[in-house]
Enzyme design. Structure first.
Site, short mmCIF file in Angstrom:
data_model
loop_
_atom_site.label_atom_id
_atom_site.label_comp_id
_atom_site.label_asym_id
_atom_site.label_seq_id
_atom_site.Cartn_x
_atom_site.Cartn_y
_atom_site.Cartn_z
N GLY A 40 55.72 -53.28 -100.07
CA GLY A 40 54.96 -54.41 -99.55
C GLY A 40 54.39 -54.13 -98.17
N ALA A 41 53.81 -52.94 -97.99
CA ALA A 41 53.39 -52.50 -96.66
C ALA A 41 51.94 -52.83 -96.33
CB ALA A 41 53.60 -50.98 -96.53
N ASN A 42 51.25 -53.58 -97.18
CA ASN A 42 49.85 -53.87 -96.91
C ASN A 42 49.64 -55.15 -96.10
OD1 ASN A 42 50.63 -54.98 -99.69
ND2 ASN A 42 48.81 -56.19 -99.20
N SER A 43 50.72 -55.91 -95.86
CA SER A 43 50.58 -57.13 -95.08
C SER A 43 51.90 -57.49 -94.41
CB SER A 43 50.12 -58.30 -95.98
OG SER A 43 51.12 -58.60 -96.94
N GLY A 44 51.82 -58.42 -93.47
CA GLY A 44 53.01 -58.98 -92.85
C GLY A 44 53.95 -57.98 -92.21
N LEU A 45 55.24 -58.18 -92.45
CA LEU A 45 56.27 -57.32 -91.86
C LEU A 45 56.09 -55.87 -92.26
CD1 LEU A 45 59.41 -59.54 -92.54
CD2 LEU A 45 58.25 -59.26 -90.35
N GLY A 46 55.79 -55.63 -93.52
CA GLY A 46 55.66 -54.27 -94.01
C GLY A 46 54.53 -53.52 -93.34
N TYR A 201 65.24 -68.53 -104.16
CA TYR A 201 64.92 -67.57 -103.10
C TYR A 201 66.18 -67.20 -102.32
CZ TYR A 201 62.99 -65.48 -98.88
OH TYR A 201 62.73 -64.62 -97.84
#
Length: 320
Positions: A40-46, A201
């Protein structure tokens, strides 16, 4: 005039608060020569973690579901950092397709990594889905449990051999403080009897911590460490499934700007656990704001952790 003055004063107060609580960048060693996978490195924390670790000269593999968005994010990250002054002025950024809602995709991703990468120094299990309506993964798992826990469970297990061969190496598991509201109900892990998007969640985030704890136990003496963390409340697109009334959005945006962390601030603990010499050899712990924190007893239940591991192995097909 009074209302204007009050609004201006409130804005200045929030801006001052925002400035005072800014997080400094986590201090880490150079990552030159090290390979890092971030889901998940394309947005946010990643994306924030990928940018910083690239800045520290790591070879960063972005494991992302949407390849086009990931390629665009990679171009933007490279542009943000600028061209290196010398050939080794920064690390290397690589995009690979990875859909954690598909065990087939997870296996294909790992197969390619094992074929192409001679080493893996850090695995950051970062991607997640938050409070979505009830839906299922490609393999029939409830989406939050399937992506947040089972997808990462299979990914990590398939890459363990490479991590061991690259030791000392690290596994970083991004969880959440909301684990406190979760329960591992072995009678309904797939939420087919009842479904509450918030509790589901929290269950997946509790599962993350139990997984990290059991994995740390299994990896004792191998040189591979495993730690979990909570990033705090961060302004990312993770909350895209949360419905905020239209009239409340301006207030929510103001509050989130003032009190929520930026992605870079939220990513500091991930970066710290991936790179800092301070946590070399530390394993099986839970961190927040780059410091070890205590867990509730239910997140330290080794019997539940082992049972969850055994069931997860069957669910993802590692055991028949």
């Amino acid at each position: 005039a009074a209302v204007t003055a009050l609004a201006l004063g409130g804005t200045l107060f929030l801006a001052a608060w925002r400035w005072l609580r800014r997080a400094a960048r986590a201090a880490g060693a150079s990552m030159r020569g090290k390979t890092v996978i971030i889901t998940g490195a394309n947005s946010g924390l990643g994306r924030a973690a990928a940018t910083e670790l690239l800045r520290m000269r790591a070879r960063v593999i972005m494991g992302c579901r949407d390849r086009a968005r990931a390629e665009r994010a990679a171009r933007e990250i490279r542009a943000e950092l600028g061209e290196p002054e010398e050939a080794e002025g920064r690390g290397e950024l690589v995009v690979r397709e990875l859909d954690l809602a598909s065990l087939r995709s997870v296996r294909a991703f790992c197969h390619r990594v094992l074929q192409e990468e001679p080493r893996l120094d850090v695995l950051i299990n970062n991607a997640g889905i938050f409070q979505c309506p009830y839906m299922k993964t490609e393999d029939g798992f409830e989406m939050q449990f399937g992506v947040n826990h089972l997808g990462h469970f299979l990914l990590t297990n398939l890459l363990l051999g490479l991590l061991k061969n690259s030791a000392p190496s690290r596994i970083v598991v991004v969880s959440s403080k909301l684990y406190k509201y979760g329960e591992i109900n072995f009678e309904d892990l797939n939420s087919e009897i009842s479904y509450n998007k918030s509790f589901s969640y929290s269950r997946s985030k509790l599962a993350n911590i139990l997984f990290a704890r059991e994995l740390a136990r299994r990896l004792e003496g191998t040189g591979v460490t495993v730690n979990s963390l909570h990033p705090g409340i961060v302004r990312t697109n993770l909350g895209r499934h949360v419905n905020i009334p239209l009239l409340a959005k301006p207030l929510f945006n103001l509050v989130s700007w003032a009190f929520f962390k930026t992605p870079l601030e939220g990513a500091q603990t991930s970066i710290y656990l991936a790179s800092s010499p301070d946590v070399e050899g530390v394993s099986g712990k839970y961190f927040g704001d780059c410091k070890e924190e205590e867990l509730l007893p239910k997140a330290m239940d080794d019997l539940v952790a082992r049972k969850l591991w055994d069931i997860s192995e069957v669910m993802v097909g590692l055991l028949k």
